[in-house]
Design a protein around this motif. Structure first.
Motif, PDB file in Angstrom:
ATOM      1  N   UNK A  75       5.736   3.575   2.314  1.00 15.93           N
ATOM      2  CA  UNK A  75       4.853   2.830   3.228  1.00 15.93           C
ATOM      3  C   UNK A  75       3.292   2.858   2.654  1.00 15.93           C
ATOM      4  N   UNK A  76       2.575   1.858   3.417  1.00 13.59           N
ATOM      5  CA  UNK A  76       1.121   2.067   2.957  1.00 13.59           C
ATOM      6  C   UNK A  76       0.520   3.458   3.116  1.00 13.59           C
ATOM      7  N   UNK A  77      -0.305   3.451   2.130  1.00 14.42           N
ATOM      8  CA  UNK A  77      -1.069   4.861   1.866  1.00 14.42           C
ATOM      9  C   UNK A  77      -2.579   4.274   1.948  1.00 14.42           C
ATOM     10  N   UNK A  78      -3.540   4.924   2.693  1.00 16.48           N
ATOM     11  CA  UNK A  78      -4.873   4.508   2.964  1.00 16.48           C
ATOM     12  C   UNK A  78      -5.345   5.361   1.458  1.00 16.48           C
ATOM     13  N   UNK A  79      -6.118   4.596   0.712  1.00 14.93           N
ATOM     14  CA  UNK A  79      -6.879   5.330  -0.554  1.00 14.93           C
ATOM     15  C   UNK A  79      -8.237   5.695   0.032  1.00 14.93           C
ATOM     16  N   UNK A  80      -8.646   6.742   0.049  1.00 18.40           N
ATOM     17  CA  UNK A  80      -9.828   7.613   0.474  1.00 18.40           C
ATOM     18  C   UNK A  80     -10.571   7.669  -0.739  1.00 18.40           C
TER      19      UNK A  80
END
Lengths: 494, 494
Positions: A209-214
């Motif tokens: 799934x999409x992962x937000x890159x912090x």
């Protein structure tokens, strides 16, 4: 044996590494190391990101006497160094007895931290290429500031929120009940010479799934990470270690990355060593039997004792030292950090007085690369011995230790001609409880012509065999895991 | 689900077994069990040999008060029970704390014997059929006298000659430096509820040279041994356990013996479960991750304490008992034995007041037999939990323990219809330190229609997965190893 064609393996990472500890520190090298990177994070993007992280995550560390550390105290009866809250860790004493080996009794300070931390790596495919979500992170003991760490590095206090600090980003991927595909999930030991029975849970989790890159995080390919292993003091201890836990076969090597591997004889021998098709010198049943035999032969008793009673160790100038000045010191520090959950604190750390050596002898046997592993006793190991590099020591300690304690193969490794050196880079050890603890990671290739006396505590093993063992706890120590990642990196795998 | 064709598996051994502990003791059953044996030792030869061993190896045991045992004493300060020489073992106390599970704190007596014994099995092919050199051996705690044991069962005191007794026959095959082919060499735990961190070294060694068969020894095929598992109290704990350590694939099963395997649906599911071709319900990475997760979730601290301080345990009539009379007793015995290296001695033993239950739920998933394994905490385990049978308990203890402590699946297992029972035999546990400790080994097959609530401490595993884990220490406990051997035996393998 022939060394033809092996020279270019050393330069796969785009620059030479000679192990001189002053030469390759800082951003310049990090910027140049990714010239061939082809992942989702391009070379200029990585450079900019690392620069920004370095600017953002500043840390300042000053020495303090152990008995003046805020919130820490030295117990007047036992000498135990502990935090007022009872959390974090304590420094205690340990007494080691073994009826086998050159040193049969010793005492020393040791870190006691009986909880299992998480070292978690999130991996994901972009365009069929496996990427790892890496974090730029500074620790007070780091040499050179920010280093690359796995996605999550968290003690139990961290991730259960006992600290009262911020939630650990991405930690939910690594907790029970998460929907995920587990690539690897195994407890592995920390430095057994400095930590008592401490292990961490290494988890590699594959997501689709999409992962937000912090902020402070970045996707890098396995190949990029392998190349960064040639940069001193950049890939931190846990990043190296978790990379070694990534299951890796010759098939997987290309499937994972789509890259062609380096076509040198040495690189081919590494790839063959990762798969079953290249037969190992010793059958797996014999390898397991040898480990069992060494574990039964050694009769190690390692017992916590009051730190005050640790013979030959005394408080001097606010730090605890061995009478020889060798081994390590327990020293106090005050820390100011820009982006930590607690911006200002004090703590003790174990400080290394000089550079260590983690050296691995490798050899091509029937075209398959083998590593010469040492079944080594350490004070903090849970199960007697673990597989260590051929040589794992701090050479300066032998100014004090007797000549008979000199590790086998150390002199060989240190006197080898330059053209036998395949990898030679200084890396940092853990920076949260160790101060400027650094080791030279050295891979030296020997041939059939080199006289190598046999030793009951050493065996030649293929990388596939190490890969099988690394799926289980208590087999491959942290230094050997680092070197395993470096050897894979030598072949340009990813 | 269908149970068609499974009935005959129960009778593969030539006779039924209903678990009634009075029914199958003695020589008659042993004589009838080998009706289909085709190894180098024929059925009549085995009968005669076992009769002769029984006549030769007599033992007499009488109860004595613990404080009147010759050469043993109870330490007045700690309560520790030990031998005057400091050898053999001690009985101490242990305090167990776990922040997880139904029982979070308890204290109990426990055997402390910090040395690694050898359980060695010599195997050799005759006419292409693998044979094991078995020993007929009596121990003071045995129920029914002589039992079959591996070639060598030796404590370190035994094989280093500290006893001053006879040399242990065949022990040189299992010592460092022996020329041999190692089939298996792994340390495995003993009963973790009764022994503190005790393990033995299980070695299976394959020889090709002639081996002299001494008095009291006998070559039997793997198939014969599997069939003897259907005889109560004959295959001793170590014989069952070492048999489980024999690497076994579906191919090897026939290659080893030359026999055709039984052609029932259940037997086929066992054979498919042994090989990679039958896919397991859970990938191996998930199995390892689950074990890691359970080991991290449980926070077990098991600490030796003075036996006098073990709460709820007291000396009564010369033995140490729990106030409920449940669990076990520490009792004293005087022993006279015909063929032991020391013909007369006294010793304490742990005595079981009632029959235990080691029950395994099995299920065919996609035609592959799976076992429902319990990741179980025991006081004496080295590494938090090991895989145990689905149910491992002494049912009578639950007269005293609270209802919440009642093991999951126990009632299901004990109330299952007769036609679900695939194996049901009583076997003895170790007879050197345990007195008449016996367990009912029960294998029950469930189907997709049976409601089986999920539990975080239980998982379905294939026999191949158990076989992979059993090559390493601290994964599969002694009761589960016995049941693994019994399940293989159900399919007539050998």
């Amino acid at each position: 044996m022939s060394h033809s064609g092996t020279g270019d393996v050393r330069t796969l990472s785009g620059h030479p590494s000679n192990g001189n500890e002053d030469e390759f520190v800082g951003g310049q090298v990090a910027r140049s190391a990714l010239a061939r990177g082809e992942g989702m994070t391009s070379q200029p993007e990585f450079d900019d990101w690392l620069d920004a992280c370095r600017a953002d995550q500043t840390i300042r560390v000053e020495r303090r006497a152990l008995d003046e550390l805020e919130a820490w105290s030295v117990d007047p009866d036992t000498g135990t160094i502990g935090h007022a809250s009872g959390r974090f860790f304590t420094v205690e004493g340990v007494e080691v007895n073994n009826h086998h080996g050159p040193i049969q009794h010793w005492e020393q300070p040791i870190i006691n931290q009986p909880e299992v931390g998480i070292q978690g790596l999130l991996v994901k495919e972009f365009d069929g290429v496996l990427h790892c979500l890496m974090q730029a992170k500074v620790e007070p003991g780091n040499f050179g500031g920010v280093q690359l760490s796995p996605t999550v590095q968290a003690t139990r206090s961290n991730y259960t929120g006992v600290h009262g600090g911020r939630a650990v980003p991405y930690v939910s991927y690594f907790q029970a009940g998460a929907r995920r595909r587990v690539v690897c999930d195994v407890r592995q030991s920390e430095q057994g010479a400095w930590c008592y029975r401490k292990h961490n849970r290494y988890q590699i989790v594959h997501v689709t799934e999409p992962v937000e890159v912090l902020d402070g995080f970045c996707w890098l390919t396995v190949r990029q990470l392998h190349e960064l292993l040639a940069v001193p003091d950049l890939m931190n201890w846990a990043a190296r270690s978790v990379l070694a836990c990534l299951p890796f076969s010759a098939d997987a090597a290309t499937a994972l990355s789509g890259h062609e591997t380096a076509e040198t004889a040495l690189a081919r021998s590494v790839i063959r060593s990762l798969s079953a098709e290249g037969a190992a010198a010793l059958p797996m049943a014999e390898v397991l039997s040898w480990i069992t035999e060494v574990r039964c032969r050694n009769d190690v008793e390692a017992r916590l004792i009051p730190l005050r009673e640790a013979n030959l160790w005394t408080m001097r100038d606010g730090a605890i030292e061995h009478e020889s000045g060798c081994f390590f010191r327990v020293a106090g520090f005050e820390v100011w950090a820009g982006r930590r959950e607690v911006a200002h604190w004090s703590q003790p750390m174990l400080e290394a007085p000089s550079l260590g050596l983690n050296g691995l002898l490798v050899k091509r046997i029937n075209g398959v690369l083998h590593a010469y592993m040492h079944a080594r006793v350490e004070a903090g190991f849970v199960d007697v011995v673990e597989l260590a590099p051929t040589v794992q020591c701090t050479p300066d300690n032998y100014s004090w230790l007797s000549a008979t304690a000199r590790p086998p193969y150390m002199d060989l490794l240190l006197s080898v001609p330059e053209d036998r050196i395949r990898f030679d880079v200084i890396h940092s050890e853990e920076g949260g409880r160790f101060y400027h603890a650094r080791n030279r990671y050295l891979v030296v290739e020997v041939g059939d012509d080199d006289p190598l006396p046999e030793h009951e505590d050493y065996r030649w093993m293929s990388l596939q065999q190490l890969g099988i063992l690394i799926r289980h706890s208590h087999y491959v120590n942290v230094q050997a895991r680092s070197l395993l990642a470096c050897v894979r990196g030598m072949a340009g795998l990813g």
